[in-house]
Design a protein around this motif. Structure first.
Motif, mmCIF file in Angstrom:
data_model
loop_
_atom_site.group_PDB
_atom_site.id
_atom_site.type_symbol
_atom_site.label_atom_id
_atom_site.label_comp_id
_atom_site.label_asym_id
_atom_site.label_seq_id
_atom_site.Cartn_x
_atom_site.Cartn_y
_atom_site.Cartn_z
ATOM 1 N N THR A 146 26.452 38.014 9.782
ATOM 2 C CA THR A 146 27.763 38.673 9.777
ATOM 3 C C THR A 146 28.440 38.452 11.117
ATOM 4 N N CYS A 188 35.427 29.464 8.254
ATOM 5 C CA CYS A 188 36.061 30.517 7.452
ATOM 6 C C CYS A 188 36.832 31.503 8.327
ATOM 7 N N MET A 211 30.663 29.619 8.721
ATOM 8 C CA MET A 211 31.287 30.916 9.001
ATOM 9 C C MET A 211 32.400 30.778 10.028
ATOM 10 N N THR A 216 25.037 27.286 8.593
ATOM 11 C CA THR A 216 25.677 28.508 8.073
ATOM 12 C C THR A 216 26.647 29.085 9.091
ATOM 13 N N SER A 220 34.095 39.259 2.651
ATOM 14 C CA SER A 220 35.051 39.348 3.758
ATOM 15 C C SER A 220 35.803 40.659 3.682
ATOM 16 N N ALA A 250 33.942 29.154 1.875
ATOM 17 C CA ALA A 250 32.490 29.351 1.925
ATOM 18 C C ALA A 250 31.817 28.832 0.658
ATOM 19 N N MET A 310 36.628 33.103 1.281
ATOM 20 C CA MET A 310 35.535 33.066 0.312
ATOM 21 C C MET A 310 35.520 31.749 -0.464
ATOM 22 N N THR A 313 20.728 38.029 6.636
ATOM 23 C CA THR A 313 22.140 37.851 6.308
ATOM 24 C C THR A 313 22.962 37.829 7.587
ATOM 25 N N SER A 369 30.720 38.013 6.099
ATOM 26 C CA SER A 369 29.269 38.033 5.924
ATOM 27 C C SER A 369 28.865 36.955 4.933
ATOM 28 N N ALA A 370 27.781 36.227 5.262
ATOM 29 C CA ALA A 370 27.262 35.171 4.399
ATOM 30 C C ALA A 370 25.844 35.519 3.982
ATOM 31 N N SER A 429 29.359 35.418 -0.426
ATOM 32 C CA SER A 429 29.989 35.762 0.853
ATOM 33 C C SER A 429 30.899 36.959 0.645
ATOM 34 N N ILE A 481 27.990 28.289 0.147
ATOM 35 C CA ILE A 481 27.641 29.698 0.329
ATOM 36 C C ILE A 481 28.308 30.481 -0.793
#
Length: 253
Positions: A69, A15, A12, A8, A50, A40, A37, A67, A60-61, A48, A45
């Motif tokens: 971030t 991204c 992130m 994860t 943003s 992700a 997004m 969670t 944030s995922a 998500s 994911i």
């Protein structure tokens, strides 16, 4: 569980790096958020979030405990639309399943380290030619084409050099417009140029924040009020700096 969390964080990072490159290269806020997004989602994911401003990105995922971030700071911004297009190309390859997180991260790191802008003297030559052409476009005479080219080229050159010595954007733009106004006045005073207003207008066009104004309007229309207003304020201050430099020349000479 630990392996999933590590994956994860890797997604992130992909991204955030994609968003960082796009934002630093002149991409619109809504495009940056949408690209992050989509990447992700392509990597699994689905949930998500943003939040992008001109000076920072928060991503944030969801779907994992807790969670996750991350926040990155954007300190420098320029215009390099080729990099934006290349990030979009990598994003499409991710969405089609051609590459995984590791390959995408490697490609983005290589892209981030590249310098795709034209050589310095090519930029100055293009600014000079553009200044002369803008002057003609604003109904100037061909006898002012060379003065506009020289004033525009030297103004663009001074903007770059002033920014290197004093890394304050508005200060360098103010001094560059002052140089343009001074050179235009001297050309007319010496009889080399004829229409002062046309020479000045054509020469300052290379400093006008056209991309900022466009992105500000597009972000406002897309509902990104914070980014739209901040970019609009930056464009206004840039325009004010350019106008102030020219106004001082016309006031005292």
């Amino acid at each position: 569980m630990e392996n999933r969390a590590s994956q994860t964080y890797e997604i992130m990072e992909v991204c955030l790096l994609a968003g960082k490159i796009m934002l630093q290269s002149g991409g619109e806020t809504y495009r940056v958020e949408d690209t992050m997004m989509r990447i992700a989602a392509a990597f699994g994911i689905e949930n998500s979030h943003s939040y992008v401003t001109p000076t920072g990105i928060i991503f944030s995922a969801e779907g994992s405990e807790p969670t996750k971030t991350k926040l990155i700071r954007i300190s420098e911004r320029s215009t390099d639309l080729k990099k934006v297009a290349m990030v979009n190309s990598i994003s499409r390859r991710i969405s089609s399943g051609e590459i995984g997180p590791k390959e995408a991260l490697k490609l983005l790191k290589e892209l981030n380290s590249l310098t795709l802008t034209f050589p310095f003297m090519v930029q100055v030559a293009a600014a000079s030619m553009a200044s002369g052409c803008f002057m003609i476009m604003f109904n100037g005479g061909w006898n002012d084409f060379i003065p506009a080219m020289i004033a525009g080229g030297l103004g663009y050159l001074s903007n770059i050099y002033f920014h290197r010595f004093v890394p304050i954007k508005f200060f360098s733009e103010f001094l560059a417009s002052f140089v343009i106004g001074l050179l235009s006045f001297l050309f007319v005073k010496l009889g080399i140029g004829h229409e002062l207003d046309k020479i000045i207008i054509g020469s300052v066009m290379t400093l006008v924040p056209g991309l900022l104004i466009t992105n500000a309007i597009r972000d406002l229309m897309a509902g990104h009020l914070v980014s739209g207003l901040s970019k609009g304020a930056e464009a206004f201050l840039t325009a004010f700096a350019i106008g102030s430099g020219i106004a001082i020349v016309l006031s005292f000479l």
